[in-house]
Design a protein around this motif. Structure first.
Motif, PDB file in Angstrom:
ATOM      1  N   HIS A   1       0.836  -1.207   0.000  1.00 36.77           N
ATOM      2  CA  HIS A   1       0.000   0.000   0.000  1.00 36.77           C
ATOM      3  C   HIS A   1       0.871   1.259   0.000  1.00 36.77           C
ATOM      4  O   HIS A   1       0.522   2.249  -0.649  1.00 36.77           O
ATOM      5  N   ILE A   2       1.990   1.211   0.719  1.00 36.97           N
ATOM      6  CA  ILE A   2       2.886   2.370   0.735  1.00 36.97           C
ATOM      7  C   ILE A   2       3.529   2.563  -0.628  1.00 36.97           C
ATOM      8  O   ILE A   2       3.530   3.664  -1.189  1.00 36.97           O
ATOM      9  N   ARG A   3       4.067   1.482  -1.196  1.00 34.21           N
ATOM     10  CA  ARG A   3       4.757   1.633  -2.476  1.00 34.21           C
ATOM     11  C   ARG A   3       3.797   2.045  -3.584  1.00 34.21           C
ATOM     12  O   ARG A   3       4.195   2.723  -4.536  1.00 34.21           O
ATOM     13  N   MET A   4       2.528   1.679  -3.449  1.00 31.71           N
ATOM     14  CA  MET A   4       1.529   2.098  -4.440  1.00 31.71           C
ATOM     15  C   MET A   4       1.172   3.574  -4.304  1.00 31.71           C
ATOM     16  O   MET A   4       0.442   4.112  -5.134  1.00 31.71           O
ATOM     17  N   GLY A   5       1.662   4.224  -3.239  1.00 30.90           N
ATOM     18  CA  GLY A   5       1.509   5.682  -3.174  1.00 30.90           C
ATOM     19  C   GLY A   5       0.758   6.238  -1.990  1.00 30.90           C
ATOM     20  O   GLY A   5       0.555   7.454  -1.915  1.00 30.90           O
ATOM     21  N   MET A   6       0.376   5.395  -1.024  1.00 26.15           N
ATOM     22  CA  MET A   6      -0.471   5.874   0.065  1.00 26.15           C
ATOM     23  C   MET A   6       0.376   6.361   1.240  1.00 26.15           C
ATOM     24  O   MET A   6       0.550   5.670   2.250  1.00 26.15           O
ATOM     25  N   TYR A   7       0.897   7.592   1.110  1.00 24.51           N
ATOM     26  CA  TYR A   7       1.730   8.156   2.163  1.00 24.51           C
ATOM     27  C   TYR A   7       1.787   9.675   2.001  1.00 24.51           C
ATOM     28  O   TYR A   7       1.433  10.231   0.943  1.00 24.51           O
ATOM     29  N   GLY A   8       2.240  10.347   3.069  1.00 20.61           N
ATOM     30  CA  GLY A   8       2.384  11.797   3.027  1.00 20.61           C
ATOM     31  C   GLY A   8       3.125  12.307   4.245  1.00 20.61           C
ATOM     32  O   GLY A   8       3.432  11.551   5.176  1.00 20.61           O
TER      33      GLY A   8
END
Length: 569
Positions: A211-218
């Motif tokens: 989920h993180i590598r797919m872009g879910m972070y900030g």
């Protein structure tokens, strides 16, 4: 008599002499105590007043700027507790609002984060699928003052469960692990800004690294309430990420990106004045290797783990582990253009940028931003970093807005999937169920499919021979690949019939993926008859004895498309 008089005279002389000794002693010890107390009181200030190269880093005035929150926030009279709402378009009910806990900052805000599947550009000519908060990778930067209270209205418009996990101090209902926020649901998180520093947020749905590598972070930036601790600086945020074009669970990434786009700051350099301090909130949300961040032609100060409470150290390169951060402060002795990057293989795969150090006599020319996207160059005159780059800084100046606007222009996000219904799509569940029943009826054994594990622990024959057969082993396997909604078999056997009083054992054989065994279904929720909690994917077990006849539906709360049934005779 003469003896007594003699003693009296001696005593008077001694007292006179003693007074002469006591006064200097009192003065001496008073001075020592005063120096010691001042030294102790100022230890932190002295230690923190370290200097970047080309120093003269002074403490700011009391009105140091803490702006830069690029999310629109709305003041609330009270803080909201964490609750689930299945209507993604509903306003926050008054029943979900209660008095906030005691905090040092009385401000209360609300923002909205929405998960959507999108297509974005991560490099010229490289358009990929991403899972996002508010359509970008990384999601928008959240900025709070220390002690400030924030309610995050989270809406999941994607086809699979997600969460938001915040780094920092908070209770378990705001930790972003349980509950998983299902497609079509809304959840209210409530956090307080603490501790001060460079923190982060990301999805914690399993497998978390995917989920993180797919872009879910900030980024989550918390400014210290004691603003005298922070010198005036030109501020930037840099979130390190990774993306693989073929295997998002592989160790090596094809791109190591800063703020979601490869080498964006090579073509769009960061700009500061020669005598000004640059401050970079550096956050590593990669999943595999440290980011060894390096600035050219200067050494710099770093605050370990990105926390203002930590004493800074003098660095030439700072290594930031996945899930950690650093605050970097630097100056340059000489004007010019200088590179920055992560030392190592990352710099060859998109992790590179430039900083333009402008001479103190230069005037701002309203430098435009050249956006390189899909092998074309477009100039956006409205993306200026600053109109007063030639003016000395008297308070901190955030460039977060400029960075985020540039990021959106480069990524050009387009929504490709939204989940509009409440709960899980019933038609999808019907199709999966029919496929399972077809497999059972035709006695198919998919031995050549690596995603499925169709063999029992006690024999090598297919356990899908019949629906509702007697399960002699009383064991049910959570099969490999169950976390993939495209799988057709999640539990092996999919349907089971047992005698009253039977103890049934579930074994999680889905390597490294957690699951639950929960009575009920994803539409109505848990019934409370049995609940495994999280079972780690290392062949961990959950057991339950059935002491009442009936039919028991169950599912995985982390992956609600995983459904099954047990009939107790």
């Amino acid at each position: 008599m003469s003896f007594k008089i003699h003693n009296l005279i001696y005593t008077i002389k001694f007292i006179k002499k003693s007074r002469l000794l006591v006064l200097p002693s009192i003065i001496f010890f008073t001075v020592v105590m005063l120096i010691t107390s001042l030294s102790i009181a100022n230890t932190n200030l002295i230690d923190r007043d370290a200097f970047a190269q080309g120093g003269n880093q002074t403490l700011p005035s009391a009105n140091t700027n803490s702006s830069g929150n690029i999310l629109t926030s709305t003041s609330l009279s009270n803080a909201s507790t964490s609750k689930i709402n299945n209507d993604t378009n509903a306003a926050i009910p008054a029943s979900l609002v209660k008095e906030a806990s005691t905090i040092t900052n009385s401000s209360n805000k609300q923002i909205t984060l929405i998960t959507e599947d999108v297509e974005i550009d991560i490099a010229p000519g490289k358009r990929v699928k991403a899972w996002t908060y508010n359509g970008t990778v990384p999601g928008p930067t959240i900025r709070l003052a220390e002690g400030e209270n924030l309610t995050i209205k989270y809406i999941n418009k994607s086809p699979i469960p997600h969460t938001i996990h915040f780094h920092g101090n908070h209770d378990d209902v705001n930790d972003g692990v349980i509950p998983q926020i299902m497609p079509g649901q809304t959840y209210l998180y409530n956090i307080t800004g603490e501790p001060a520093g460079a923190l982060m947020y990301h999805c914690h749905a399993p497998p978390t690294s995917l989920h993180i590598r797919m872009g879910m972070y900030g980024a989550l930036i918390v400014d210290p309430i004691d603003k005298h601790r922070v010198a005036p600086a030109k501020e930037f945020v840099m979130v390190m990420g990774e993306y693989s074009l073929k295997d998002q669970m592989g160790f090596d990434a094809d791109y190591y990106i800063i703020n979601g786009y490869a080498n964006q700051y090579v073509h769009n350099p960061l700009q500061i004045k020669q005598d000004d301090l640059i401050r970079i909130y550096l956050i590593n949300l990669g999943t595999t290797i440290p980011a060894s961040f390096h600035l050219h032609s200067t050494t710099f100060l770093t605050y370990p783990s990105g926390l203002w409470d930590n004493l800074p150290i003098h660095s030439q390169t700072v290594s930031v582990a996945p899930g950690d951060a650093s605050i970097v402060e630097a100056k340059w002795k000489y004007p010019g253009t200088y590179f920055f990057h992560t030392h190592g293989i990352q710099e060859e795969k998109g992790n590179m940028g430039k900083i333009e150090v402008v001479d103190q006599d230069s005037k701002s020319k309203g430098l435009d931003t050249e956006v390189y996207n899909n092998n074309n160059t477009t100039t956006f005159s409205n993306l200026q970093q600053s109109d007063n780059i030639s003016e000395p800084l008297t308070k901190s100046e955030s460039s977060f807005d400029w960075q985020y606007e540039l990021q959106k222009k480069l990524q050009n996000p387009k929504v490709i999937a939204q989940f509009q219904n409440k709960g899980i799509d019933k038609e999808e569940k019907k199709i999966i169920k029919e496929m399972d029943e077809t497999l059972v009826a035709t006695n198919i054994t998919e031995t050549n499919n690596a995603n499925f594990n169709l063999t029992s622990n006690n024999n090598t024959e297919s356990t899908h021979d019949k629906k509702n057969i007697e399960n002699d082993s009383n064991q049910i396997s959570i099969v490999s690949g169950s976390s993939n909604p495209d799988s057709t078999i999640f539990y092996d056997p999919s349907y089971t019939e047992v005698q009253l009083g039977t103890e049934v054992t579930w074994i999680n054989n889905d390597d490294n993926v957690p699951h639950t065994v929960t009575s009920g279904n994803s539409d109505a929720g848990p019934t409370g008859v049995f609940e495994s909690g999280i079972i780690i994917g290392d062949s961990s077990l959950f057991k339950h004895t059935f002491d009442k006849k009936g039919e028991y539906d169950y599912y995985c709360t982390l992956h609600p498309w995983m459904t099954s049934k047990i009939t107790v005779k």
